[in-house]
Motif scaffolding. Structure first.
Motif, mmCIF file in Angstrom:
data_model
loop_
_atom_site.group_PDB
_atom_site.id
_atom_site.type_symbol
_atom_site.label_atom_id
_atom_site.label_comp_id
_atom_site.label_asym_id
_atom_site.label_seq_id
_atom_site.Cartn_x
_atom_site.Cartn_y
_atom_site.Cartn_z
ATOM 1 N N SER A 4 35.030 47.553 30.038
ATOM 2 C CA SER A 4 33.850 47.620 30.902
ATOM 3 C C SER A 4 33.547 46.258 31.516
ATOM 4 O O SER A 4 33.111 46.166 32.662
ATOM 5 N N LEU A 5 33.798 45.177 30.770
ATOM 6 C CA LEU A 5 33.613 43.835 31.313
ATOM 7 C C LEU A 5 34.572 43.594 32.472
ATOM 8 O O LEU A 5 34.180 43.074 33.519
ATOM 9 N N ARG A 6 35.823 43.999 32.315
ATOM 10 C CA ARG A 6 36.801 43.836 33.397
ATOM 11 C C ARG A 6 36.395 44.653 34.616
ATOM 12 O O ARG A 6 36.558 44.213 35.752
ATOM 13 N N GLY A 7 35.840 45.833 34.385
ATOM 14 C CA GLY A 7 35.368 46.656 35.500
ATOM 15 C C GLY A 7 34.220 45.989 36.238
ATOM 16 O O GLY A 7 34.164 46.004 37.471
ATOM 17 N N ASP A 8 33.295 45.411 35.468
ATOM 18 C CA ASP A 8 32.184 44.684 36.088
ATOM 19 C C ASP A 8 32.697 43.529 36.939
ATOM 20 O O ASP A 8 32.237 43.306 38.058
ATOM 21 N N CYS A 9 33.656 42.796 36.409
ATOM 22 C CA CYS A 9 34.229 41.662 37.145
ATOM 23 C C CYS A 9 34.939 42.140 38.403
ATOM 24 O O CYS A 9 34.827 41.514 39.461
ATOM 25 N N ALA A 10 35.663 43.244 38.299
ATOM 26 C CA ALA A 10 36.370 43.775 39.469
ATOM 27 C C ALA A 10 35.397 44.177 40.570
ATOM 28 O O ALA A 10 35.675 43.981 41.753
ATOM 29 N N ARG A 11 34.233 44.715 40.191
ATOM 30 C CA ARG A 11 33.238 45.082 41.204
ATOM 31 C C ARG A 11 32.601 43.851 41.840
ATOM 32 O O ARG A 11 32.125 43.896 42.961
ATOM 33 N N MET A 12 32.576 42.727 41.133
ATOM 34 C CA MET A 12 31.940 41.519 41.664
ATOM 35 C C MET A 12 32.889 40.650 42.481
ATOM 36 O O MET A 12 32.439 39.812 43.257
ATOM 37 N N THR A 13 34.207 40.824 42.340
ATOM 38 C CA THR A 13 35.143 39.929 43.021
ATOM 39 C C THR A 13 34.973 39.858 44.534
ATOM 40 O O THR A 13 35.188 38.790 45.098
ATOM 41 N N PRO A 14 34.594 40.937 45.224
ATOM 42 C CA PRO A 14 34.397 40.768 46.675
ATOM 43 C C PRO A 14 33.313 39.750 47.019
ATOM 44 O O PRO A 14 33.293 39.215 48.115
ATOM 45 N N ARG A 15 32.427 39.453 46.090
ATOM 46 C CA ARG A 15 31.341 38.495 46.345
ATOM 47 C C ARG A 15 31.754 37.056 46.071
ATOM 48 O O ARG A 15 31.009 36.134 46.368
ATOM 49 N N TRP A 16 32.902 36.858 45.455
ATOM 50 C CA TRP A 16 33.359 35.516 45.102
ATOM 51 C C TRP A 16 34.303 35.002 46.176
ATOM 52 O O TRP A 16 35.114 35.730 46.718
ATOM 53 N N SER A 17 34.231 33.724 46.449
ATOM 54 C CA SER A 17 35.177 33.135 47.400
ATOM 55 C C SER A 17 36.175 32.281 46.622
ATOM 56 O O SER A 17 35.831 31.625 45.648
ATOM 57 N N ALA A 18 37.400 32.316 47.067
ATOM 58 C CA ALA A 18 38.453 31.542 46.409
ATOM 59 C C ALA A 18 38.431 30.107 46.930
ATOM 60 O O ALA A 18 38.240 29.870 48.126
ATOM 61 N N PRO A 19 38.607 29.140 46.043
ATOM 62 C CA PRO A 19 38.644 27.751 46.496
ATOM 63 C C PRO A 19 39.926 27.478 47.278
ATOM 64 O O PRO A 19 40.918 28.191 47.130
ATOM 65 N N ALA A 20 39.880 26.460 48.098
ATOM 66 C CA ALA A 20 41.084 26.046 48.834
ATOM 67 C C ALA A 20 42.145 25.616 47.827
ATOM 68 O O ALA A 20 41.836 25.106 46.754
#
Length: 69
Positions: free
Chosen positions: A20-36
């Motif tokens: 469930s934690l991995r699922g929560d993280c997967a739902r939040m990834t579109p909100r995170w930006s990757a560093p250069a």
């Protein structure tokens, strides 16, 4: 009273497992930006002095049954 509504339709699973934690993280990834991309180079062994963990983080992990037992 605190508003517990979220933008996601999935219910909060406060007693969840790793899946469930991995699922929560997967739902939040579109909100995170990757560093250069940053080129890294090896750290000399002489600079390694162990890992220091803040006391509050250590207490949090100790309180979790997966880590403290």
């Amino acid at each position: 009273m605190t508003n517990l509504r979220t933008a996601d339709s999935a219910p909060a699973d406060l007693d969840g497992d790793l899946a469930s934690l991995r699922g929560d993280c997967a739902r939040m990834t579109p909100r995170w930006s990757a560093p250069a991309h940053v080129a890294t180079r090896p750290v000399p062994v002489s600079l390694l002095h162990g890992v220091r963990v803040p006391q509050t983080s250590a207490e949090l992990l100790e309180a979790m049954s997966d880590y403290g037992d």
